[in-house]
Design a protein around this motif. Structure first.
Motif, PDB file in Angstrom:
ATOM      1  N   GLU A  70      95.760 -51.142  12.428  1.00 13.22           N
ATOM      2  CA  GLU A  70      97.044 -50.891  13.067  1.00 13.22           C
ATOM      3  C   GLU A  70      97.520 -49.467  12.785  1.00 13.22           C
ATOM      4  OE1 GLU A  70     100.039 -54.118  13.071  1.00 13.22           O
ATOM      5  OE2 GLU A  70      98.614 -55.163  11.787  1.00 13.22           O
ATOM      6  N   LYS A  71      97.297 -49.014  11.554  1.00 16.66           N
ATOM      7  CA  LYS A  71      97.701 -47.655  11.197  1.00 16.66           C
ATOM      8  C   LYS A  71      96.765 -46.618  11.813  1.00 16.66           C
ATOM      9  CE  LYS A  71      99.823 -49.013   6.810  1.00 16.66           C
ATOM     10  NZ  LYS A  71      99.798 -48.882   5.329  1.00 16.66           N
ATOM     11  N   VAL A  72      95.482 -46.975  11.901  1.00 14.83           N
ATOM     12  CA  VAL A  72      94.507 -46.052  12.496  1.00 14.83           C
ATOM     13  C   VAL A  72      94.854 -45.750  13.946  1.00 14.83           C
ATOM     14  CG1 VAL A  72      92.087 -45.831  13.194  1.00 14.83           C
ATOM     15  CG2 VAL A  72      92.646 -46.667  10.918  1.00 14.83           C
ATOM     16  N   ALA A  73      95.539 -46.686  14.606  1.00 19.41           N
ATOM     17  CA  ALA A  73      95.902 -46.490  16.009  1.00 19.41           C
ATOM     18  C   ALA A  73      97.054 -45.502  16.180  1.00 19.41           C
ATOM     19  CB  ALA A  73      96.266 -47.829  16.644  1.00 19.41           C
ATOM     20  N   ARG A  74      97.744 -45.153  15.082  1.00 21.33           N
ATOM     21  CA  ARG A  74      98.875 -44.217  15.164  1.00 21.33           C
ATOM     22  C   ARG A  74      98.410 -42.811  14.811  1.00 21.33           C
ATOM     23  NH1 ARG A  74     101.717 -48.540  12.296  1.00 21.33           N
ATOM     24  NH2 ARG A  74     101.814 -47.265  10.409  1.00 21.33           N
ATOM     25  N   ARG A  75      98.546 -41.879  15.754  1.00 16.99           N
ATOM     26  CA  ARG A  75      97.990 -40.536  15.573  1.00 16.99           C
ATOM     27  C   ARG A  75      98.639 -39.778  14.416  1.00 16.99           C
ATOM     28  NH1 ARG A  75      97.403 -38.577  21.919  1.00 16.99           N
ATOM     29  NH2 ARG A  75      95.820 -40.128  22.496  1.00 16.99           N
ATOM     30  N   ARG A  76      99.944 -39.948  14.240  1.00 16.62           N
ATOM     31  CA  ARG A  76     100.621 -39.256  13.152  1.00 16.62           C
ATOM     32  C   ARG A  76     100.080 -39.722  11.801  1.00 16.62           C
ATOM     33  NH1 ARG A  76     107.045 -39.200  13.245  1.00 16.62           N
ATOM     34  NH2 ARG A  76     106.511 -38.115  15.195  1.00 16.62           N
ATOM     35  N   TYR A  77      99.819 -41.030  11.698  1.00 19.89           N
ATOM     36  CA  TYR A  77      99.253 -41.581  10.462  1.00 19.89           C
ATOM     37  C   TYR A  77      97.847 -41.038  10.236  1.00 19.89           C
ATOM     38  CZ  TYR A  77      97.170 -44.982   7.293  1.00 19.89           C
ATOM     39  OH  TYR A  77      96.506 -45.571   6.245  1.00 19.89           O
ATOM     40  N   ILE A  78      97.048 -40.965  11.298  1.00 18.30           N
ATOM     41  CA  ILE A  78      95.675 -40.463  11.178  1.00 18.30           C
ATOM     42  C   ILE A  78      95.671 -39.061  10.585  1.00 18.30           C
ATOM     43  CG2 ILE A  78      93.612 -39.768  12.456  1.00 18.30           C
ATOM     44  CD1 ILE A  78      94.229 -41.946  14.476  1.00 18.30           C
ATOM     45  N   LEU A  79      96.547 -38.197  11.096  1.00 17.67           N
ATOM     46  CA  LEU A  79      96.588 -36.810  10.632  1.00 17.67           C
ATOM     47  C   LEU A  79      96.991 -36.730   9.159  1.00 17.67           C
ATOM     48  CD1 LEU A  79      96.469 -33.779  11.219  1.00 17.67           C
ATOM     49  CD2 LEU A  79      98.858 -33.907  11.966  1.00 17.67           C
ATOM     50  N   SER A  80      98.099 -37.369   8.805  1.00 20.33           N
ATOM     51  CA  SER A  80      98.608 -37.248   7.430  1.00 20.33           C
ATOM     52  C   SER A  80      97.668 -37.887   6.416  1.00 20.33           C
ATOM     53  CB  SER A  80     100.005 -37.875   7.333  1.00 20.33           C
ATOM     54  OG  SER A  80      99.962 -39.250   7.662  1.00 20.33           O
ATOM     55  N   GLN A  81      97.236 -39.122   6.681  1.00 19.55           N
ATOM     56  CA  GLN A  81      96.391 -39.822   5.719  1.00 19.55           C
ATOM     57  C   GLN A  81      95.000 -39.217   5.614  1.00 19.55           C
ATOM     58  OE1 GLN A  81      98.640 -41.266   3.860  1.00 19.55           O
ATOM     59  NE2 GLN A  81      97.366 -43.075   3.619  1.00 19.55           N
ATOM     60  N   SER A  82      94.451 -38.723   6.731  1.00 21.27           N
ATOM     61  CA  SER A  82      93.118 -38.104   6.691  1.00 21.27           C
ATOM     62  C   SER A  82      93.117 -36.898   5.767  1.00 21.27           C
ATOM     63  CB  SER A  82      92.679 -37.689   8.098  1.00 21.27           C
ATOM     64  OG  SER A  82      92.498 -38.812   8.924  1.00 21.27           O
ATOM     65  N   ARG A 125      88.318 -39.936  13.136  1.00 25.18           N
ATOM     66  CA  ARG A 125      89.263 -41.043  13.268  1.00 25.18           C
ATOM     67  C   ARG A 125      90.113 -40.901  14.534  1.00 25.18           C
ATOM     68  NH1 ARG A 125      90.842 -44.397   8.959  1.00 25.18           N
ATOM     69  NH2 ARG A 125      89.129 -44.581   7.472  1.00 25.18           N
ATOM     70  N   LEU A 126      90.392 -39.693  14.951  1.00 24.42           N
ATOM     71  CA  LEU A 126      91.093 -39.468  16.213  1.00 24.42           C
ATOM     72  C   LEU A 126      90.224 -39.936  17.376  1.00 24.42           C
ATOM     73  CD1 LEU A 126      93.710 -38.230  17.395  1.00 24.42           C
ATOM     74  CD2 LEU A 126      92.465 -36.073  17.613  1.00 24.42           C
ATOM     75  N   PHE A 127      88.940 -39.599  17.319  1.00 28.85           N
ATOM     76  CA  PHE A 127      87.989 -40.045  18.344  1.00 28.85           C
ATOM     77  C   PHE A 127      87.885 -41.567  18.354  1.00 28.85           C
ATOM     78  CE2 PHE A 127      83.586 -41.409  19.193  1.00 28.85           C
ATOM     79  CZ  PHE A 127      83.469 -41.015  20.525  1.00 28.85           C
ATOM     80  N   PHE A 128      87.790 -42.166  17.171  1.00 26.77           N
ATOM     81  CA  PHE A 128      87.695 -43.623  17.040  1.00 26.77           C
ATOM     82  C   PHE A 128      88.906 -44.299  17.677  1.00 26.77           C
ATOM     83  CE2 PHE A 128      88.729 -47.549  14.802  1.00 26.77           C
ATOM     84  CZ  PHE A 128      87.528 -48.226  14.800  1.00 26.77           C
ATOM     85  N   GLY A 129      90.107 -43.803  17.363  1.00 24.37           N
ATOM     86  CA  GLY A 129      91.323 -44.390  17.918  1.00 24.37           C
ATOM     87  C   GLY A 129      91.395 -44.265  19.419  1.00 24.37           C
TER      88      GLY A 129
END
Length: 456
Positions: A70-82, A125-129
């Motif tokens: 669910e979090k992986v689907a949120r782009r802002r989360y992907i950027l910060s957590q990555s 992860r951006l590509f995955f989402g």
């Protein structure tokens, strides 16, 4: 008709994990074979660095919930957590090699390792989402249930569709069975075969399934469709047992007839309790004077709070905590603590936020009344109420109660009896699936809870 291929959550997590691991391995390869000066490179350096790097990355990812779809689907989360998690990873790998092996580095490859690794993880992860925004991600469900459970139909469907968790399942068709083996029209047959990906059966007696429905189920299986019992679905998705919304069988839920003695599990539990007793015991005796000192000014009254709780086999024992509430907190009778409970003192709220109030429970562990991992002990007055509401409640007393447990790390802080019933689903899941792996997951999630002050 071309068959749709829909990946479930486990398969998606596996693809995400494989991509992460490949990137991490290539980054460590760049670090070991190009960033470190050739004169320092040895076989043991390579092995230890690769092993340390992978373990650190997977550990951080698990503790910080990096594979939450669910979090992986949120782009802002992907950027910060990555960037956050991967930055910690590259820093720890770098520090590990410097302190353990005392090596020197080539600057350009080292900077590439430190800077490019977070960027690569973020782009992957951006590509995955984005990919899973295009391809099918939700399995269409045909839900079969007993007609005399109509009143719970909406609740069960809500759980399948996702109450608070993205299940990646969606009920499209429902069928109610009754004792007269109802007929199914041709359209229902066609829809079931062509339009759904999964069957979920929530029936009390499988022998009463109509012959036409059995034939349809068999055809669906041969076509690669997924067929699940409601119990299996709920257990796999929610990692809990469906005690409120299912015609449950006692043995189906807990599989008590096939109970096995797992010697490695017993040994592991003993080692965990011994090691943590020493570690937490030292912390408790070191912090006790500090709590006593602040208690004099900010939380006047007794330092400790004792209370009788129900333990293994229903026997009561005394539990110890640092007092976090006003002295006469229960002058009007027993009441469960809530998130914004006015009875909690300001200093007590600090103790609760960082779980410091729980430290004296180490005394109950040393006395043999508790362990570190197990169902949380409850007061007898609430146990009696819950026993009346839910016949399975006392099963949680098969094991010694714990300081932390599966229900504590998976569900919010319990504020009423309904929350206690929901937590029972997780306690029963733990009792049924108790293992070294599950205990390790609880320990890791407990660390996260303490570090990030989750709950009250």
């Amino acid at each position: 008709m071309v068959k749709r291929s829909v990946l479930n959550s486990i398969e998606r997590k596996f693809i995400l994990l494989v991509g992460d691991v490949l990137i991490i391995l290539s980054s460590i390869n760049l670090f070991v074979n190009h960033a470190i000066d050739d004169q320092y490179i040895s076989f043991d350096l390579k092995i230890f660095t690769f092993s340390f790097g992978v373990i650190i990355y997977l550990g951080l990812s698990y503790i910080l919930d990096f594979f939450n779809l669910e979090k992986v689907a949120r782009r802002r989360y992907i950027l910060s957590q990555s960037f956050y998690i991967t930055a910690i990873f590259v820093f720890l790998v770098f520090v590990f090699t410097v302190f353990i092996y005392d090596v020197s580095f080539w600057r350009i490859p080292l900077l590439s390792f430190l800077i490019l690794t977070p960027i690569e993880i973020w782009l992957w992860r951006l590509f995955f989402g984005n990919v899973f925004r295009i391809i099918p991600t939700v399995k269409k469900v045909f839900y079969v249930y007993d007609a005399n459970s109509e009143e719970s139909l909406r609740q069960n469907v809500d759980y399948i569709n996702g109450e608070s968790t993205n299940t990646f399942y969606k009920v499209k068709l429902t069928y109610a069975m009754d004792g007269e083996s109802p007929s199914m029209d041709k359209k229902t047959f066609t829809d079931a075969i062509e339009k759904v990906d999964t069957w979920i059966l929530n029936v009390k007696d499988y022998h009463r399934i109509p012959k036409k429905l059995e034939k349809l189920l068999l055809e669906s299986i041969l076509k690669g469709k997924e067929v699940l019992s409601y119990t299996s679905f709920y257990e796999n998705i929610y990692e809990a047992m469906p005690i409120r919304s299912h015609y449950h069988s006692f043995y189906e839920l807990l599989q008590l007839k096939n109970k096995k003695i797992r010697y490695l599990q017993v040994l592991f539990s003993f080692i965990v309790n011994f090691v943590l007793s020493v570690f937490v015991g030292v912390i408790f005796f070191l912090i006790c004077p500090m709590v006593w000192f602040f208690n004099l000014f900010l939380n006047r009254g007794p330092l400790f709070y004792t209370q009788l709780r129900v333990g293994q086999y229903g026997k009561e024992f005394k539990i110890y905590k640092f007092r976090s509430m006003v002295v006469d907190a229960e002058k009007t009778g027993a009441k469960m603590a809530s998130k914004n409970d006015t009875r909690i003192t300001p200093f007590g709220r600090v103790l609760r936020t960082f779980r410091i109030d729980e430290l004296p429970q180490i005394l109950s562990v040393m006395q043999g009344n508790m362990t570190f991992i197990g169902p949380r002990p409850e007061r007898k007055v609430f146990v009696e109420q819950l026993d009346g509401m839910m016949p399975f409640y006392s099963i949680r007393h098969l094991y010694k109660p714990g300081i932390t447990g599966w229900a504590q790390v998976k569900y919010k802080y319990g504020e009423d009896l309904q929350d206690s019933i929901r937590k029972l689903e997780y306690d029963l899941y733990y009792i049924k699936n108790k293992s070294i792996t599950l205990d390790l997951r609880i320990i890791f999630k407990t660390i996260t809870t303490v570090l990030f002050s989750r709950g009250v």
